[in-house]
Design a protein around this motif. Structure first.
Motif, PDB file in Angstrom:
ATOM      1  N   ARG A  10      -8.222 -24.364 -60.683  1.00  0.00           N
ATOM      2  CA  ARG A  10      -6.975 -24.941 -60.175  1.00  0.00           C
ATOM      3  C   ARG A  10      -6.049 -25.172 -61.345  1.00  0.00           C
ATOM      4  O   ARG A  10      -6.468 -25.703 -62.364  1.00  0.00           O
ATOM      5  CB  ARG A  10      -7.241 -26.293 -59.488  1.00  0.00           C
ATOM      6  CG  ARG A  10      -7.904 -26.214 -58.139  1.00  0.00           C
ATOM      7  CD  ARG A  10      -8.186 -27.618 -57.599  1.00  0.00           C
ATOM      8  NE  ARG A  10      -9.089 -28.366 -58.484  1.00  0.00           N
ATOM      9  CZ  ARG A  10     -10.415 -28.283 -58.431  1.00  0.00           C
ATOM     10  NH1 ARG A  10     -11.007 -27.525 -57.526  1.00  0.00           N
ATOM     11  NH2 ARG A  10     -11.168 -28.965 -59.270  1.00  0.00           N
ATOM     12  N   TYR A  11      -4.820 -24.768 -61.213  1.00  0.00           N
ATOM     13  CA  TYR A  11      -3.817 -25.102 -62.218  1.00  0.00           C
ATOM     14  C   TYR A  11      -3.023 -26.260 -61.663  1.00  0.00           C
ATOM     15  O   TYR A  11      -2.623 -26.239 -60.490  1.00  0.00           O
ATOM     16  CB  TYR A  11      -2.856 -23.939 -62.433  1.00  0.00           C
ATOM     17  CG  TYR A  11      -3.457 -22.717 -63.087  1.00  0.00           C
ATOM     18  CD1 TYR A  11      -3.734 -22.697 -64.451  1.00  0.00           C
ATOM     19  CD2 TYR A  11      -3.713 -21.565 -62.344  1.00  0.00           C
ATOM     20  CE1 TYR A  11      -4.261 -21.557 -65.060  1.00  0.00           C
ATOM     21  CE2 TYR A  11      -4.232 -20.425 -62.949  1.00  0.00           C
ATOM     22  CZ  TYR A  11      -4.502 -20.429 -64.304  1.00  0.00           C
ATOM     23  OH  TYR A  11      -5.014 -19.299 -64.896  1.00  0.00           O
ATOM     24  N   SER A  12      -2.801 -27.289 -62.487  1.00  0.00           N
ATOM     25  CA  SER A  12      -1.955 -28.355 -61.978  1.00  0.00           C
ATOM     26  C   SER A  12      -0.502 -27.948 -62.190  1.00  0.00           C
ATOM     27  O   SER A  12      -0.142 -27.329 -63.177  1.00  0.00           O
ATOM     28  CB  SER A  12      -2.256 -29.681 -62.646  1.00  0.00           C
ATOM     29  OG  SER A  12      -2.350 -29.500 -64.033  1.00  0.00           O
ATOM     30  N   GLN A  22      -4.514 -23.341 -56.363  1.00  0.00           N
ATOM     31  CA  GLN A  22      -5.906 -22.893 -56.407  1.00  0.00           C
ATOM     32  C   GLN A  22      -5.876 -21.394 -56.714  1.00  0.00           C
ATOM     33  O   GLN A  22      -5.718 -20.572 -55.814  1.00  0.00           O
ATOM     34  CB  GLN A  22      -6.591 -23.174 -55.058  1.00  0.00           C
ATOM     35  CG  GLN A  22      -8.054 -22.778 -55.023  1.00  0.00           C
ATOM     36  CD  GLN A  22      -8.982 -23.884 -55.530  1.00  0.00           C
ATOM     37  OE1 GLN A  22      -8.725 -25.065 -55.334  1.00  0.00           O
ATOM     38  NE2 GLN A  22     -10.058 -23.496 -56.194  1.00  0.00           N
ATOM     39  N   ALA A  23      -5.992 -21.070 -57.999  1.00  0.00           N
ATOM     40  CA  ALA A  23      -5.854 -19.664 -58.412  1.00  0.00           C
ATOM     41  C   ALA A  23      -7.111 -18.857 -58.102  1.00  0.00           C
ATOM     42  O   ALA A  23      -7.031 -17.682 -57.758  1.00  0.00           O
ATOM     43  CB  ALA A  23      -5.544 -19.591 -59.901  1.00  0.00           C
ATOM     44  N   THR A  49      -6.869 -14.637 -63.893  1.00  0.00           N
ATOM     45  CA  THR A  49      -7.479 -15.944 -64.121  1.00  0.00           C
ATOM     46  C   THR A  49      -8.999 -15.806 -64.263  1.00  0.00           C
ATOM     47  O   THR A  49      -9.606 -16.457 -65.123  1.00  0.00           O
ATOM     48  CB  THR A  49      -7.109 -16.919 -62.990  1.00  0.00           C
ATOM     49  OG1 THR A  49      -5.687 -17.049 -62.963  1.00  0.00           O
ATOM     50  CG2 THR A  49      -7.739 -18.283 -63.192  1.00  0.00           C
ATOM     51  N   ILE A  50      -9.601 -14.934 -63.475  1.00  0.00           N
ATOM     52  CA  ILE A  50     -11.044 -14.713 -63.589  1.00  0.00           C
ATOM     53  C   ILE A  50     -11.378 -14.194 -64.986  1.00  0.00           C
ATOM     54  O   ILE A  50     -12.272 -14.719 -65.661  1.00  0.00           O
ATOM     55  CB  ILE A  50     -11.544 -13.707 -62.517  1.00  0.00           C
ATOM     56  CG1 ILE A  50     -11.384 -14.306 -61.116  1.00  0.00           C
ATOM     57  CG2 ILE A  50     -13.003 -13.314 -62.783  1.00  0.00           C
ATOM     58  CD1 ILE A  50     -11.707 -13.334 -59.993  1.00  0.00           C
ATOM     59  N   ALA A  51     -10.616 -13.187 -65.451  1.00  0.00           N
ATOM     60  CA  ALA A  51     -10.865 -12.617 -66.778  1.00  0.00           C
ATOM     61  C   ALA A  51     -10.682 -13.673 -67.860  1.00  0.00           C
ATOM     62  O   ALA A  51     -11.462 -13.751 -68.816  1.00  0.00           O
ATOM     63  CB  ALA A  51      -9.930 -11.437 -67.016  1.00  0.00           C
ATOM     64  N   GLN A  52      -9.670 -14.508 -67.705  1.00  0.00           N
ATOM     65  CA  GLN A  52      -9.403 -15.524 -68.720  1.00  0.00           C
ATOM     66  C   GLN A  52     -10.448 -16.629 -68.722  1.00  0.00           C
ATOM     67  O   GLN A  52     -10.691 -17.237 -69.762  1.00  0.00           O
ATOM     68  CB  GLN A  52      -8.004 -16.090 -68.527  1.00  0.00           C
ATOM     69  CG  GLN A  52      -6.944 -15.061 -68.936  1.00  0.00           C
ATOM     70  CD  GLN A  52      -5.542 -15.549 -68.655  1.00  0.00           C
ATOM     71  OE1 GLN A  52      -5.312 -16.269 -67.692  1.00  0.00           O
ATOM     72  NE2 GLN A  52      -4.607 -15.164 -69.490  1.00  0.00           N
ATOM     73  N   ARG A 224      -5.506 -14.126 -52.366  1.00  0.00           N
ATOM     74  CA  ARG A 224      -5.171 -15.547 -52.503  1.00  0.00           C
ATOM     75  C   ARG A 224      -6.321 -16.360 -53.085  1.00  0.00           C
ATOM     76  O   ARG A 224      -6.709 -17.403 -52.541  1.00  0.00           O
ATOM     77  CB  ARG A 224      -4.755 -16.128 -51.166  1.00  0.00           C
ATOM     78  CG  ARG A 224      -3.513 -15.429 -50.641  1.00  0.00           C
ATOM     79  CD  ARG A 224      -2.947 -16.162 -49.477  1.00  0.00           C
ATOM     80  NE  ARG A 224      -1.738 -15.483 -48.996  1.00  0.00           N
ATOM     81  CZ  ARG A 224      -1.120 -15.772 -47.875  1.00  0.00           C
ATOM     82  NH1 ARG A 224      -1.588 -16.726 -47.084  1.00  0.00           N
ATOM     83  NH2 ARG A 224      -0.041 -15.133 -47.521  1.00  0.00           N
ATOM     84  N   GLY A 225      -6.888 -15.866 -54.195  1.00  0.00           N
ATOM     85  CA  GLY A 225      -7.894 -16.628 -54.913  1.00  0.00           C
ATOM     86  C   GLY A 225      -9.317 -16.437 -54.445  1.00  0.00           C
ATOM     87  O   GLY A 225     -10.258 -16.897 -55.084  1.00  0.00           O
ATOM     88  N   GLU A 226      -9.477 -15.783 -53.293  1.00  0.00           N
ATOM     89  CA  GLU A 226     -10.835 -15.606 -52.784  1.00  0.00           C
ATOM     90  C   GLU A 226     -11.276 -14.160 -52.855  1.00  0.00           C
ATOM     91  O   GLU A 226     -10.463 -13.248 -52.707  1.00  0.00           O
ATOM     92  CB  GLU A 226     -10.909 -16.073 -51.327  1.00  0.00           C
ATOM     93  CG  GLU A 226     -10.775 -17.563 -51.185  1.00  0.00           C
ATOM     94  CD  GLU A 226     -10.865 -17.997 -49.732  1.00  0.00           C
ATOM     95  OE1 GLU A 226     -11.743 -17.501 -49.020  1.00  0.00           O
ATOM     96  OE2 GLU A 226     -10.033 -18.831 -49.336  1.00  0.00           O
TER      97      GLU A 226
END
Ligand code: ADP
Ligand code: ADP
Length: 246
Positions: A10-12, A22-23, A49-52, A224-226
């Motif tokens: 999650r990025y705030s 919710q990335a 985001t997954i890679a990072q 969408r993040g999933e």
């Protein structure tokens, strides 16, 4: 080789009113040694985001990332650096990854100096030539600067630099997205050839299903993040229900 279990990020966002993006939500997968996993999905679906999170450029909110048997989400800085060397990333834009003031051979020699400290100057020169040949460049390109080469040629240099670390995992985040269509195929073929030869484990991120279909063994479709679909490339892309990506 790499297992991701229930990864969430999650990025705030929002200064006055606390809110979250919710990335990545509850994503799990496993890559075996020598295989290529594709992550496909529209822009903003959480792929980068997954890679990072895997390279710890971004701290996961929860979940586990296990690389060669070690849980890395809580790893300390010193160990983390060693671990990062083992996983190299290449990105969309080769120009931002290369020092404009260094020739191709200077750039590769510098990378070798950093990563393979046991090499003598002579070994570095020899290895530089090997890397240049491996990525399909030749002696004529050696003494040129990035601005004197095409985008495709520079992406070859970026790949050579990544390979100078002898990584076990290569993460390619939209590696051909900034290149002309005619050059994209060449770079993908090169990536696939080197991946096979060196039995590299690879994570390929792309918004382009055709690229993933050509290069990957398995695929995850993000929406969408999933992770909404997961499996062998033939079965996922043979499925008429996959409507999530464009
Ligand atoms: P390698 O480390 O060479 O890639 P494997 O891919 O065969 O070895 O598996 C490493 C370990 O991860 C094995 O113990 C295997 O059972 C486990 N494993 C395999 N698939 C998954 C998965 N989808 N989720 C979690 N663990 C898995
Ligand atoms: P993709 O790689 O599939 O385009 P990203 O992982 O870049 O997706 O982004 C997933 C979501 O997280 C998007 O909604 C994006 O706006 C958001 N996001 C990405 N990075 C940040 C950040 N540093 N801060 C806040 N939100 C972010």
């Amino acid at each position: 080789m790499l297992t991701v279990n229930d990864l969430c990020k999650r990025y705030s966002s929002g200064v006055w009113k606390k809110s979250y993006t919710q990335a990545v939500a509850h994503v799990s997968f496993h890559i075996e040694k020598g295989k290529v996993l594709g992550i496909v999905g529209e822009s903003g679906s959480g792929k980068s985001t997954i890679a990072q999170c895997i390279t710890r450029l971004v701290e996961p909110s929860s979940g586990e990332i296990i690389f060669r048997g070690e849980e890395i989400t809580r790893m300390k800085a010193g160990k983390l650096n060693k671990y990062r060397r083992n996983m190299q990333m290449i990105f969309q834009d080769p120009d931002s990854a290369l020092d404009p003031k260094m020739t191709i051979s200077e750039s590769l020699e510098e990378a070798l100096k950093l990563n393979q400290c046991h090499y003598s100057a002579e070994e570095r020169k020899r290895k530089t030539d090997e890397l240049i040949a491996l990525v399909g460049l030749n002696a004529e390109h050696k003494n040129r600067y990035p601005h004197q080469l095409s985008g495709g040629q520079n992406q070859r240099v970026v790949l050579a630099r990544a390979l100078s670390f002898d990584p076990e995992l290569l993460i390619a985040d939209e590696p051909t997205a900034s290149l002309d269509v005619s050059v994209q195929a060449q770079i993908l073929t090169l990536l696939k050839t080197i991946q096979r030869e060196k039995e590299l484990t690879m994570l390929l991120i792309s918004h382009d299903m055709e690229i993933v279909r050509r290069v990957c063994d398995e695929v995850i479709v993000m929406y969408r993040g999933e992770a909404v679909e997961k499996g062998r490339v033939e079965s996922v892309f043979g499925n008429p229900q996959h409507v999530y990506t464009r």
